[in-house]
Design an enzyme around this catalytic site. Sequence first.
Site, PDB file in Angstrom:
ATOM      1  N   HIS A 261       0.786  -1.006  -0.036  1.00  0.00           N
ATOM      2  CA  HIS A 261      -0.022  -0.098   0.072  1.00  0.00           C
ATOM      3  C   HIS A 261       0.977   1.343  -0.124  1.00  0.00           C
ATOM      4  O   HIS A 261       0.740   2.207  -1.039  1.00  0.00           O
ATOM      5  CB  HIS A 261      -0.837  -0.053   1.358  1.00  0.00           C
ATOM      6  CG  HIS A 261      -1.809   1.065   1.442  1.00  0.00           C
ATOM      7  ND1 HIS A 261      -3.168   1.224   0.901  1.00  0.00           N
ATOM      8  CD2 HIS A 261      -1.704   2.739   2.061  1.00  0.00           C
ATOM      9  CE1 HIS A 261      -3.658   2.464   1.404  1.00  0.00           C
ATOM     10  NE2 HIS A 261      -2.687   3.098   1.782  1.00  0.00           N
ATOM     11  N   GLU A 262       1.808   1.310   1.014  1.00  0.00           N
ATOM     12  CA  GLU A 262       2.797   2.530   1.014  1.00  0.00           C
ATOM     13  C   GLU A 262       3.520   2.705  -0.320  1.00  0.00           C
ATOM     14  O   GLU A 262       3.807   3.713  -0.723  1.00  0.00           O
ATOM     15  CB  GLU A 262       3.256   2.735   2.416  1.00  0.00           C
ATOM     16  CG  GLU A 262       2.672   2.464   3.587  1.00  0.00           C
ATOM     17  CD  GLU A 262       1.595   3.710   3.629  1.00  0.00           C
ATOM     18  OE1 GLU A 262       1.714   4.643   3.093  1.00  0.00           O
ATOM     19  OE2 GLU A 262       0.373   3.509   4.407  1.00  0.00           O
ATOM     20  N   HIS A 265       1.754   4.645  -2.676  1.00  0.00           N
ATOM     21  CA  HIS A 265       1.914   5.971  -2.300  1.00  0.00           C
ATOM     22  C   HIS A 265       3.512   6.618  -2.872  1.00  0.00           C
ATOM     23  O   HIS A 265       3.544   7.570  -3.479  1.00  0.00           O
ATOM     24  CB  HIS A 265       1.976   6.471  -0.766  1.00  0.00           C
ATOM     25  CG  HIS A 265       0.246   6.516  -0.516  1.00  0.00           C
ATOM     26  ND1 HIS A 265      -0.450   7.199  -0.844  1.00  0.00           N
ATOM     27  CD2 HIS A 265       0.010   5.835   0.696  1.00  0.00           C
ATOM     28  CE1 HIS A 265      -1.594   7.078  -0.340  1.00  0.00           C
ATOM     29  NE2 HIS A 265      -1.473   6.554   0.760  1.00  0.00           N
ATOM     30  N   GLU A 291      -4.652   8.032  -2.812  1.00  0.00           N
ATOM     31  CA  GLU A 291      -5.030   6.870  -2.277  1.00  0.00           C
ATOM     32  C   GLU A 291      -5.178   6.137  -3.216  1.00  0.00           C
ATOM     33  O   GLU A 291      -5.403   4.904  -3.385  1.00  0.00           O
ATOM     34  CB  GLU A 291      -6.226   7.017  -1.339  1.00  0.00           C
ATOM     35  CG  GLU A 291      -6.085   8.049   0.109  1.00  0.00           C
ATOM     36  CD  GLU A 291      -5.019   6.951   0.796  1.00  0.00           C
ATOM     37  OE1 GLU A 291      -5.017   5.707   0.612  1.00  0.00           O
ATOM     38  OE2 GLU A 291      -4.270   7.378   1.574  1.00  0.00           O
TER      39      GLU A 291
END
Length: 493
Positions: A261-262, A265, A291
């Site tokens: 997930h990160e 980003h 997001e």
Amino acid sequence: MSHYQKLTQHFKKISHFQHLASICGWDQATMMPSGGNDARAEAMAELALHVHQLSTAPQLGEWLNNAANETLDEIQHANLREMTLCWQQATVIPEDLVQAKSLAGSKCEHAWRNQRNQNDWQGFSKNFAAVVSLSQQEAQIRAQANQTTPYDAMLNLYEPGVTTAQLDVVFNKVKAWLPELTQTIIAKQASESFIAPQGHFATEQQRALGLKVMSLLGFDFEQGRLDVSSHPFCGGVPSDVRITTRYDETDFVQSLMGIVHETGHARYEQGLPKQLAGQPAGFARSMGIHESQSLFFEMQLGRSAEFIKLLAPLAAAHFPAIDAKVFAVDNLQKIYTRVQPGLIRVDADEVTYPAHVMLRYEIERDLINQTITYQDIPELWQQKMQAYLGLDTSGDYKNGCMQDIHWTDGSFGYFPSYSLGAMYGAQFMAKMNQEFDVASAVASQNLTPIFNWLNQHIWQKGSTLSTNDLVINATGEPLNSDYFKQHLITRYL
């Protein structure tokens, strides 16, 4: 020197101080000894004040007006538009409020790290009351300047151009089909057996696996790093991106997807247009688009059957002492697509996740519009968790209304971005699949076409387009939540 050139130099200076503030914030969350917090909070408040003073410098209004009459190309016009927005957002807030909010936020967030573990709502609420009061003051000032509701004014900081009225339409549409779909999926999965991970998953091995997966996802380690914090986040700047996760040595599942997930980003930040570095048009478009990138990586890509086939041998190699059956592709896929209502938002599956977001959105909207007070939050949280997810949080503040970091520093208006991001991510994947076979690309371990599409349509655009124009430019239509619904039906049913 033209007025536009003066502005670019000035905003470059602002970005340098924002760079320092970001790294200080990362250090506060990862490396700083707890005894350093008071001094750090004061230093960061001073830095926030300095950035605010630069952002509201008296000459900027005149420079912006004059630059609008100069000959500018399309990108420069976009940058001037974003500069003007930054200036307008900064000038409405008085210096003393900026400094007070920064101090209150640092104090509240730092204390929260222990208070949450101790389930100490009473202790937390004393600091939280100040953060809420200052945020409500800020919202009132912004609302008056923008002729909007207080919450819409705060929402505009994270999602420029999006309103509560639009969100209510989108979320009410999701509410109409999500509960039934969730129950249908849970009933379907009830007959499916899987082997849960059991044993010791050493932090060192989890970190090594995480770094391997980050490499697979194209993370540039020359311009970023991975660390540990109590709440996973992505910080830093495009040339020095700091991402964090948290490890549980009884389970590798959450930390690994947290890293994926990160990394989404981080890839967005690393992919932003370098020719606009330090300029407002070079920043990420909105939190919803940010997001969309992390959720594209984690949900659209990371939990797909094809990607899990890549993960399985890597995970098995890093945990040789664990039963190999855990890492069978079919078993891992069942683990990573398990739908089960839970208390913790960051651990939620992608089907129940929107319920967590809508709950928080409704509470923070009413809090900032002052139709409820902060004392009402625990009871409202319990009512909405019961209604949306069938779960009881009465008396459990740690796993209830104290679980998130966002409200501790007054980041009200942020939560809708998570579900907007999930919807954008599904829409981007649908468009991508119209242009090439994404599943085949992943299966062949060639993720380049995916990254090239994101780079061309999202990353390199920065903030040169409005969110709506960015989405239309990339997919041919504005936000359409039907793609998200169809994605869930296809994957889970």
